[in-house]
Design an enzyme around this catalytic site. Structure first.
Site, mmCIF file in Angstrom:
data_model
loop_
_atom_site.group_PDB
_atom_site.id
_atom_site.type_symbol
_atom_site.label_atom_id
_atom_site.label_comp_id
_atom_site.label_asym_id
_atom_site.label_seq_id
_atom_site.Cartn_x
_atom_site.Cartn_y
_atom_site.Cartn_z
ATOM 1 N N ARG A 36 0.819 -1.216 0.000
ATOM 2 C CA ARG A 36 0.000 0.000 0.000
ATOM 3 C C ARG A 36 0.852 1.265 0.000
ATOM 4 N NH1 ARG A 36 -5.212 -1.703 3.762
ATOM 5 N NH2 ARG A 36 -6.525 -2.271 1.980
ATOM 6 N N LYS A 200 -13.508 -10.810 7.821
ATOM 7 C CA LYS A 200 -14.536 -9.811 8.157
ATOM 8 C C LYS A 200 -15.892 -10.391 7.771
ATOM 9 C CE LYS A 200 -11.381 -5.960 7.471
ATOM 10 N NZ LYS A 200 -10.867 -5.061 6.417
ATOM 11 N N GLY A 358 -6.607 -5.775 1.341
ATOM 12 C CA GLY A 358 -5.262 -5.601 1.876
ATOM 13 C C GLY A 358 -4.582 -6.930 2.142
ATOM 14 N N GLY A 382 -13.023 -3.904 1.025
ATOM 15 C CA GLY A 382 -14.401 -3.451 1.224
ATOM 16 C C GLY A 382 -14.822 -2.445 0.169
HETATM 17 P P1 ADP Z 1 -8.914 -8.681 2.988
HETATM 18 O O1 ADP Z 1 -8.009 -7.748 3.764
HETATM 19 O O2 ADP Z 1 -8.218 -9.304 1.825
HETATM 20 O O3 ADP Z 1 -10.220 -8.042 2.623
HETATM 21 P P2 ADP Z 1 -9.875 -9.868 5.450
HETATM 22 O O4 ADP Z 1 -9.310 -8.716 6.186
HETATM 23 O O5 ADP Z 1 -11.343 -10.040 5.425
HETATM 24 O O6 ADP Z 1 -9.290 -9.908 3.957
HETATM 25 O O7 ADP Z 1 -9.327 -11.250 6.059
HETATM 26 C C1 ADP Z 1 -7.948 -11.575 6.113
HETATM 27 C C2 ADP Z 1 -7.666 -12.498 7.261
HETATM 28 O O8 ADP Z 1 -8.567 -13.601 7.258
HETATM 29 C C3 ADP Z 1 -6.288 -13.107 7.238
HETATM 30 O O9 ADP Z 1 -5.490 -12.519 8.256
HETATM 31 C C4 ADP Z 1 -6.522 -14.598 7.472
HETATM 32 O O10 ADP Z 1 -5.639 -15.157 8.423
HETATM 33 C C5 ADP Z 1 -7.931 -14.635 7.979
HETATM 34 N N1 ADP Z 1 -8.614 -15.923 7.753
HETATM 35 C C6 ADP Z 1 -8.792 -16.586 6.604
HETATM 36 N N2 ADP Z 1 -9.395 -17.765 6.796
HETATM 37 C C7 ADP Z 1 -9.609 -17.863 8.113
HETATM 38 C C8 ADP Z 1 -10.186 -18.875 8.959
HETATM 39 N N3 ADP Z 1 -10.654 -20.005 8.449
HETATM 40 N N4 ADP Z 1 -10.240 -18.626 10.285
HETATM 41 C C9 ADP Z 1 -9.746 -17.485 10.797
HETATM 42 N N5 ADP Z 1 -9.193 -16.501 10.066
HETATM 43 C C10 ADP Z 1 -9.122 -16.691 8.738
HETATM 44 MG MG MG Z 2 -7.992 -7.154 5.820
#
Ligand code: ADP
Ligand code: MG
Length: 401
Positions: A36, A200, A358, A382
């Site tokens: 970023r 999330k 991210g 998001g």
């Molecule tokens: P992004 O930033 O790409 O939008 P999120 O912030 O929603 O994604 O989620 C990222 C996090 O989700 C990562 O740190 C990952 O470890 C966690 N994650 C993925 N699968 C699982 C799971 N089964 N249980 C707990 N955490 C998870």
């Molecule tokens: Mg995230």
């Protein structure tokens, strides 16, 4: 029409407050992925080259108070290295110290303000409080450039109110992000597959309803899948679960069936005895998470190998793919396989492949993929999802004439 930097006129000696999204992942105050920061460089360089005095502002994480571990100081240091020029760091985002520092900037110089969210007004629900904070930020600048794509879906002081107070323009990152997302929203080539994962959970479950009418296939993995499995009547042990979303999720599954959208769910899950890198782990069927010798208190930390194959096949046979959210806890190598398989499949898409979010973008880089093999890697998770849903994003609205 979005106001862009081309409309900003001569920027020499202008004080420009530049809202970036420098919300990088940290581990013990070490930046684990600087994507970023790098994505913000183009606009900063464009402004310094034009002779502007650049005041960079950003949030980091979700601090409740002034949490030292969420200081932007390490980001200032990295930004300085990447820019190859001095970055002055202001230990507060507003107030006399910030004012003194920013007013001392000369043409072409750069300062970074401390984490905007150390001031609760930044994210306050009260528009008056946000406006008051925005006025303090605006007082330091002649114009505002908005380039934090990851936050344009938020009505926050530095994103929304600030842009209303002084002349404001979209930066180069926002322009680039919108160019690709517009391709996805106008006439996506089909089959069009969206892959969702991450942690999330309720945020992301909420977008499914809006995406269903637009896509052909929706694959769900990551932490959110356990709420879906629960909605189908399966037990999920101690996996991430949002009980209060189970009912809505059941409705969404029905809606998908009515619309003829193919919902792709994992058939197997990698479960672990605890949430740790070296936890004892095992592959089980998705409908039998609690039935193994590891007991019922297990956590699902990744999609299983069969699922990884199914997800990869759905992705690589599509001509438009948008992926947001890791398939598992990719930070632990034992639970990175699903994420790796999906990322790999995106590099094989004969068409447009977009990664958003991210952590998803960080995962792609951490797992050693070449960014050039993806159609686009978006800095916003998001924000890009809401854009794809067709929602109006406050941080973009305010930059429109
Ligand atoms: P992004 O930033 O790409 O939008 P999120 O912030 O929603 O994604 O989620 C990222 C996090 O989700 C990562 O740190 C990952 O470890 C966690 N994650 C993925 N699968 C699982 C799971 N089964 N249980 C707990 N955490 C998870
Ligand atoms: Mg995230």
């Amino acid at each position: 029409m979005l106001r862009t930097l081309n409309a900003a006129g001569d920027l020499r000696s202008k004080a420009v407050i530049l809202r970036c999204d420098l919300n990088v992942p940290l581990s013990n105050s070490e930046i684990t992925d600087d994507g970023r920061i790098r994505a913000s460089l183009a606009t900063i360089k464009r402004l310094t080259a034009a002779g502007a005095r650049v005041i960079v502002a950003s949030h980091l994480g979700r601090p409740k108070t002034q949490e030292a571990e969420l200081s932007l100081a390490p980001v200032a240091k990295r930004l300085q290295e990447l820019l190859g020029q001095d970055v002055k760091f202001s230990p507060a985002s507003t107030g006399s110290e910030a004012e003194a520092l920013t007013s001392s900037l000369r043409d072409g110089e750069v300062a970074l303000l401390e984490n905007l969210r150390f001031n609760a007004a930044e994210t306050s629900n009260d528009p008056q409080q946000r406006a008051a904070f925005a006025r303090e930020l605006a007082a330091m600048a002649d114009i505002m450039v908005s380039d934090g794509f990851g936050v344009v879906h938020r009505k926050q002081a530095s994103v929304y109110e600030l842009a209303e107070l002084i002349p404001s323009y979209a930066g180069l990152l926002i322009e680039a992000e919108l160019k690709v997302l517009n391709q996805l929203t106008t006439t996506p080539s089909r089959p069009y597959t969206v892959v969702l994962g991450g942690s999330k959970v309720s945020d992301k479950l909420a977008v499914i309803g809006h995406l269903l009418p637009k896509v052909d296939r929706l694959a769900i993995g990551g932490g959110m899948v356990f709420t879906v499995l629960k909605a189908m009547g399966h037990n999920v042990g101690k996996s991430l679960l949002e009980e209060d979303q189970v009912e809505t999720t059941r409705d969404l599954l029905k809606q998908a069936a009515d619309l003829g959208v193919q919902i792709i769910l994992p058939t197997d899950i990698e479960i672990a005895a605890s949430f740790s890198a070296d936890a004892v782990h095992k592959t089980v069927q998705a409908d039998a998470i609690e039935d193994s010798e590891l007991g019922a208190d297990v956590l699902g930390l990744d999609i299983g190998p069969d699922s990884a194959k199914i997800f990869a096949e759905a992705v690589s046979s599509s001509t438009t793919v948008f992926w947001n959210g890791p398939m598992g806890v990719f930070e632990f190598p034992n639970f990175a396989h699903g994420t790796k398989a999906v990322a790999e499949a995106l590099t094989n898409v004969n068409g447009l492949s977009v990664v958003g979010g991210g952590d998803s973008a960080a995962a792609v880089r951490a797992l050693g993929f070449d960014e050039a093999n993806f159609g686009h890697i978006s800095t916003g998770g998001g924000a890009s999802l809401e854009y794809l849903e067709g929602k109006s994003l406050p941080g973009l609205e305010v930059l429109n004439d």
